[in-house]
Design a protein around this motif. Structure first.
Motif, mmCIF file in Angstrom:
data_model
loop_
_atom_site.group_PDB
_atom_site.id
_atom_site.type_symbol
_atom_site.label_atom_id
_atom_site.label_comp_id
_atom_site.label_asym_id
_atom_site.label_seq_id
_atom_site.Cartn_x
_atom_site.Cartn_y
_atom_site.Cartn_z
ATOM 1 N N LEU A 43 57.237 -92.545 46.141
ATOM 2 C CA LEU A 43 58.409 -93.618 45.369
ATOM 3 C C LEU A 43 59.245 -93.050 45.511
ATOM 4 C CD1 LEU A 43 57.541 -93.551 41.987
ATOM 5 C CD2 LEU A 43 56.923 -95.114 43.516
ATOM 6 N N SER A 44 60.299 -93.849 46.624
ATOM 7 C CA SER A 44 61.410 -94.078 47.494
ATOM 8 C C SER A 44 62.258 -92.806 45.954
ATOM 9 C CB SER A 44 62.691 -95.367 47.329
ATOM 10 O OG SER A 44 62.686 -96.387 45.978
ATOM 11 N N GLY A 45 61.889 -93.091 45.078
ATOM 12 C CA GLY A 45 62.820 -92.088 44.329
ATOM 13 C C GLY A 45 62.674 -90.501 44.428
ATOM 14 N N PHE A 46 62.465 -90.504 45.191
ATOM 15 C CA PHE A 46 62.165 -89.103 45.469
ATOM 16 C C PHE A 46 62.213 -88.361 47.104
ATOM 17 C CE2 PHE A 46 59.442 -85.087 47.150
ATOM 18 C CZ PHE A 46 60.211 -84.686 46.677
ATOM 19 N N ASP A 47 62.918 -88.518 47.102
ATOM 20 C CA ASP A 47 63.904 -88.055 49.109
ATOM 21 C C ASP A 47 62.632 -89.445 49.757
ATOM 22 O OD1 ASP A 47 64.156 -86.208 50.693
ATOM 23 O OD2 ASP A 47 62.298 -84.999 50.729
ATOM 24 N N GLY A 48 63.207 -90.347 49.791
ATOM 25 C CA GLY A 48 62.937 -91.764 50.246
ATOM 26 C C GLY A 48 61.769 -92.276 50.265
ATOM 27 N N GLY A 49 60.866 -91.777 50.045
ATOM 28 C CA GLY A 49 59.354 -92.186 49.388
ATOM 29 C C GLY A 49 58.096 -91.612 50.510
ATOM 30 N N ILE A 50 58.779 -90.353 50.644
ATOM 31 C CA ILE A 50 57.977 -89.484 51.662
ATOM 32 C C ILE A 50 56.772 -88.532 51.095
ATOM 33 C CG2 ILE A 50 58.190 -87.631 53.712
ATOM 34 C CD1 ILE A 50 61.162 -88.359 54.368
ATOM 35 N N ILE A 51 55.869 -87.771 51.108
ATOM 36 C CA ILE A 51 54.918 -86.545 51.109
ATOM 37 C C ILE A 51 54.511 -86.213 52.244
ATOM 38 C CG2 ILE A 51 52.767 -86.450 50.233
ATOM 39 C CD1 ILE A 51 53.879 -88.003 48.420
ATOM 40 N N TYR A 52 55.402 -84.574 51.416
ATOM 41 C CA TYR A 52 55.685 -83.906 52.465
ATOM 42 C C TYR A 52 54.292 -82.761 52.048
ATOM 43 C CZ TYR A 52 60.801 -84.412 53.081
ATOM 44 O OH TYR A 52 61.333 -85.397 53.340
ATOM 45 N N PHE A 53 53.674 -82.182 53.587
ATOM 46 C CA PHE A 53 52.532 -81.913 53.281
ATOM 47 C C PHE A 53 52.958 -80.078 53.696
ATOM 48 C CE2 PHE A 53 51.408 -83.718 57.536
ATOM 49 C CZ PHE A 53 51.152 -82.854 58.064
ATOM 50 N N ASP A 54 51.439 -79.252 53.807
ATOM 51 C CA ASP A 54 51.643 -77.834 54.444
ATOM 52 C C ASP A 54 50.933 -78.025 54.689
ATOM 53 O OD1 ASP A 54 52.466 -75.960 54.989
ATOM 54 O OD2 ASP A 54 53.512 -75.118 53.817
ATOM 55 N N GLY A 59 42.504 -76.541 52.218
ATOM 56 C CA GLY A 59 42.896 -77.860 52.033
ATOM 57 C C GLY A 59 44.697 -77.613 52.239
ATOM 58 N N TYR A 60 45.549 -79.043 51.416
ATOM 59 C CA TYR A 60 46.797 -78.878 51.652
ATOM 60 C C TYR A 60 47.928 -79.039 50.414
ATOM 61 C CZ TYR A 60 44.949 -81.788 55.864
ATOM 62 O OH TYR A 60 44.538 -82.244 57.209
ATOM 63 N N LEU A 61 48.629 -78.625 50.831
ATOM 64 C CA LEU A 61 49.768 -78.503 49.579
ATOM 65 C C LEU A 61 50.432 -79.696 49.231
ATOM 66 C CD1 LEU A 61 51.193 -77.057 47.254
ATOM 67 C CD2 LEU A 61 52.613 -75.570 48.509
ATOM 68 N N ILE A 62 50.305 -80.351 48.823
ATOM 69 C CA ILE A 62 51.827 -82.217 49.056
ATOM 70 C C ILE A 62 52.845 -82.017 48.070
ATOM 71 C CG2 ILE A 62 49.787 -83.281 50.295
ATOM 72 C CD1 ILE A 62 49.451 -83.825 47.247
ATOM 73 N N GLU A 63 53.899 -82.578 48.231
ATOM 74 C CA GLU A 63 54.925 -82.867 47.721
ATOM 75 C C GLU A 63 55.308 -84.275 47.337
ATOM 76 O OE1 GLU A 63 58.236 -79.564 47.107
ATOM 77 O OE2 GLU A 63 58.626 -81.337 48.994
ATOM 78 N N GLU A 96 55.139 -83.221 57.748
ATOM 79 C CA GLU A 96 54.447 -81.647 57.792
ATOM 80 C C GLU A 96 56.323 -81.145 57.726
ATOM 81 O OE1 GLU A 96 52.132 -78.027 59.236
ATOM 82 O OE2 GLU A 96 52.372 -80.215 60.522
ATOM 83 N N LYS A 97 55.852 -79.986 56.311
ATOM 84 C CA LYS A 97 57.481 -79.132 56.202
ATOM 85 C C LYS A 97 56.292 -78.115 55.189
ATOM 86 C CE LYS A 97 60.734 -79.247 52.109
ATOM 87 N NZ LYS A 97 61.195 -80.178 51.305
ATOM 88 N N LYS A 98 57.088 -77.098 55.353
ATOM 89 C CA LYS A 98 56.787 -75.799 55.028
ATOM 90 C C LYS A 98 56.891 -75.909 53.252
ATOM 91 C CE LYS A 98 55.390 -71.186 55.128
ATOM 92 N NZ LYS A 98 54.201 -71.293 54.942
ATOM 93 N N LEU A 99 56.374 -75.782 52.687
ATOM 94 C CA LEU A 99 56.229 -75.539 51.312
ATOM 95 C C LEU A 99 56.070 -74.543 50.225
ATOM 96 C CD1 LEU A 99 54.604 -79.325 50.625
ATOM 97 C CD2 LEU A 99 57.417 -78.360 50.436
ATOM 98 N N SER A 100 56.499 -73.912 49.424
ATOM 99 C CA SER A 100 56.083 -72.369 48.921
ATOM 100 C C SER A 100 55.696 -72.642 47.507
ATOM 101 C CB SER A 100 57.628 -72.072 48.254
ATOM 102 O OG SER A 100 58.445 -72.322 47.833
#
Length: 100
Positions: A43-54, A59-63, A96-100
């Motif tokens: 959704l555009s409410g969070f960081d312009g509608g981007i899904i980040y993944f690591d 698997g993948y951690l997504i945000e 892609e982004k480093k997520l903790s």
């Protein structure tokens, strides 16, 4: 709110819904077992509608924009089906982004 969940694979829509779980936090008269699912969507409410993944080994951690749906299993499943139908025709790119 910002949310993160771990998933086995990325999908084209950017919509992610966890398996149903339960927690004492969500117990109430209408939800005596405390059923819930977690939802992440672009959704555009969070960081312009981007899904980040690591990428992780299993698997993948997504945000992204995160929600928790609570209630009876049939009501949750109905809302999830509707959400999936709405996103079925919306291709989405991940970053892609480093997520903790």
């Amino acid at each position: 709110m910002k949310g993160q969940i771990k998933v086995k694979k990325l999908n084209d829509t950017g919509l992610y819904i966890s398996e149903m779980d339960w927690d004492n936090t969500y117990i109430c008269k209408e939800n005596p077992i405390g059923n819930f699912v977690m939802v992440i969507e672009p959704l555009s409410g969070f960081d312009g509608g981007i899904i980040y993944f690591d990428k992780k080994t299993d698997g993948y951690l997504i945000e992204g924009e995160g929600y928790i749906l609570v209630g009876r299993p049939d009501e949750i499943q109905k809302r999830v089906r509707k959400w999936k139908q709405e996103y079925a025709q919306k291709p989405f790119k991940h970053k892609e982004k480093k997520l903790s």
